[in-house]
Motif scaffolding. Structure first.
Motif, PDB file in Angstrom:
ATOM      1  N   HIS A 126      30.570  62.823  40.681  1.00  0.00           N
ATOM      2  CA  HIS A 126      29.829  62.888  41.795  1.00  0.00           C
ATOM      3  C   HIS A 126      28.638  61.756  41.714  1.00  0.00           C
ATOM      4  N   ARG A 127      28.242  61.646  40.355  1.00  0.00           N
ATOM      5  CA  ARG A 127      27.549  60.429  40.330  1.00  0.00           C
ATOM      6  C   ARG A 127      27.900  58.935  40.661  1.00  0.00           C
ATOM      7  N   LEU A 128      29.276  58.908  40.404  1.00  0.00           N
ATOM      8  CA  LEU A 128      29.665  57.631  40.856  1.00  0.00           C
ATOM      9  C   LEU A 128      29.882  57.614  42.357  1.00  0.00           C
ATOM     10  N   SER A 129      30.009  58.769  42.980  1.00  0.00           N
ATOM     11  CA  SER A 129      30.246  58.818  44.366  1.00  0.00           C
ATOM     12  C   SER A 129      28.692  58.536  45.206  1.00  0.00           C
ATOM     13  N   TYR A 130      27.651  58.428  44.561  1.00  0.00           N
ATOM     14  CA  TYR A 130      26.515  58.398  45.001  1.00  0.00           C
ATOM     15  C   TYR A 130      26.465  56.870  45.621  1.00  0.00           C
ATOM     16  N   PRO A 131      26.424  56.031  44.872  1.00  0.00           N
ATOM     17  CA  PRO A 131      26.483  54.590  45.337  1.00  0.00           C
ATOM     18  C   PRO A 131      27.749  54.191  46.176  1.00  0.00           C
ATOM     19  N   ILE A 132      28.893  54.541  45.548  1.00  0.00           N
ATOM     20  CA  ILE A 132      30.286  54.087  46.370  1.00  0.00           C
ATOM     21  C   ILE A 132      30.168  54.753  47.675  1.00  0.00           C
ATOM     22  N   GLY A 133      29.613  55.865  48.047  1.00  0.00           N
ATOM     23  CA  GLY A 133      29.501  56.190  49.321  1.00  0.00           C
ATOM     24  C   GLY A 133      28.937  55.301  50.332  1.00  0.00           C
ATOM     25  N   PHE A 134      28.360  54.357  49.766  1.00  0.00           N
ATOM     26  CA  PHE A 134      27.670  53.437  50.723  1.00  0.00           C
ATOM     27  C   PHE A 134      28.449  52.187  50.990  1.00  0.00           C
ATOM     28  N   LEU A 135      29.602  52.035  50.172  1.00  0.00           N
ATOM     29  CA  LEU A 135      30.579  50.908  50.591  1.00  0.00           C
ATOM     30  C   LEU A 135      31.052  50.865  52.169  1.00  0.00           C
ATOM     31  N   PRO A 136      31.231  51.794  52.791  1.00  0.00           N
ATOM     32  CA  PRO A 136      31.645  51.784  54.233  1.00  0.00           C
ATOM     33  C   PRO A 136      30.951  50.775  55.058  1.00  0.00           C
ATOM     34  N   MET A 137      29.436  50.953  54.685  1.00  0.00           N
ATOM     35  CA  MET A 137      28.519  50.077  55.500  1.00  0.00           C
ATOM     36  C   MET A 137      28.988  48.445  55.495  1.00  0.00           C
ATOM     37  N   LEU A 138      29.510  48.096  54.443  1.00  0.00           N
ATOM     38  CA  LEU A 138      30.121  46.722  54.261  1.00  0.00           C
ATOM     39  C   LEU A 138      31.101  46.477  55.392  1.00  0.00           C
ATOM     40  N   PHE A 139      31.962  47.457  55.790  1.00  0.00           N
ATOM     41  CA  PHE A 139      32.976  46.969  56.780  1.00  0.00           C
ATOM     42  C   PHE A 139      32.753  47.868  58.200  1.00  0.00           C
ATOM     43  N   MET A 140      31.703  48.106  58.374  1.00  0.00           N
ATOM     44  CA  MET A 140      31.241  48.465  59.936  1.00  0.00           C
ATOM     45  C   MET A 140      30.719  47.219  60.598  1.00  0.00           C
ATOM     46  N   PRO A 141      30.801  47.232  61.984  1.00  0.00           N
ATOM     47  CA  PRO A 141      30.213  46.436  62.700  1.00  0.00           C
ATOM     48  C   PRO A 141      28.902  46.079  62.613  1.00  0.00           C
ATOM     49  N   ASN A 142      28.215  45.301  62.823  1.00  0.00           N
ATOM     50  CA  ASN A 142      26.595  45.191  62.617  1.00  0.00           C
ATOM     51  C   ASN A 142      25.881  46.291  62.680  1.00  0.00           C
ATOM     52  N   VAL A 143      25.317  46.794  64.076  1.00  0.00           N
ATOM     53  CA  VAL A 143      24.360  47.984  63.826  1.00  0.00           C
ATOM     54  C   VAL A 143      25.041  49.145  63.525  1.00  0.00           C
TER      55      VAL A 143
END
Length: 189
Positions: A126-143
């Motif tokens: 669960h602790r590793l999932s905290y930051p890794i959960g934000f990775l999809p932000m890198l692959f989304m279009p701008n806004v």
């Protein structure tokens, strides 16, 4: 499980509606992005769980100081009344072969040791999932990175913090049980 699925479904609906209202993208793209981002969260969390589950148990034993729970934490868990709500949180340990929902063999030191190991594996997962959960932000279009991926990551973070708290709440009790059992075994030998 119903609670988690309800939270996830409600979050997906709210994120979609807010993005449609503010016209961040075409409505169909918003729905696709929300679904893909949510599915990606499940995939990332599942991948982490599989990797941690494959690691040797000896890294997660009761004696490992990395998983000690401080007195401050114990006090905090009492203040937030973990005991009253912990059974409402989804427990997926059974998918990995060891359910932590109930103690099925509370008189076995080996079982309690395994339970502690599984709790510690869960904490790391669960602790590793905290930051890794934000990775999809890198692959989304701008806004959409901020209007869709960030809120989905925040929901994922919240849904990972709850089981971490529960596992950390339960571990000291399990360690005390194990210590008592080991003392009794020494006395009887």
């Amino acid at each position: 499980m119903k609670l988690y699925l309800t939270v996830i479904g409600a979050a997906m609906l709210v994120i979609s509606v807010v993005n449609i209202i503010f016209d961040t993208a075409a409505w169909y793209n918003i729905i696709i992005f929300v679904v893909v981002c949510t599915a990606l969260q499940f995939a990332l969390d599942g991948t982490i769980a599989i990797i941690i589950n494959k690691m040797p148990d000896k890294l997660f034993g009761a004696e490992n100081p990395l998983y000690n729970v401080s007195e401050f934490e114990k006090t905090l868990y009492k203040k937030i009344k973990v005991r009253s709500w912990k059974d409402k949180v989804w427990e997926l340990g059974g998918l990995g072969g060891f359910s932590k929902k109930n103690l099925s063999n509370p008189s076995s030191p080996e079982y309690i040791e395994k339970f502690i190991i599984e709790c510690n594996k869960g904490v790391l997962t669960h602790r590793l999932s905290y930051p890794i959960g934000f990775l999809p932000m890198l692959f989304m279009p701008n806004v959409c990175a901020f209007s869709i991926a960030l809120p989905v990551a925040m929901v994922n973070l919240f849904l990972n913090i709850l089981p971490t708290i529960i596992l950390r709440y339960n571990t000291p009790k399990l360690k005390m049980m194990l210590q008592r059992m080991k003392k009794r075994l020494i006395v009887f030998e």
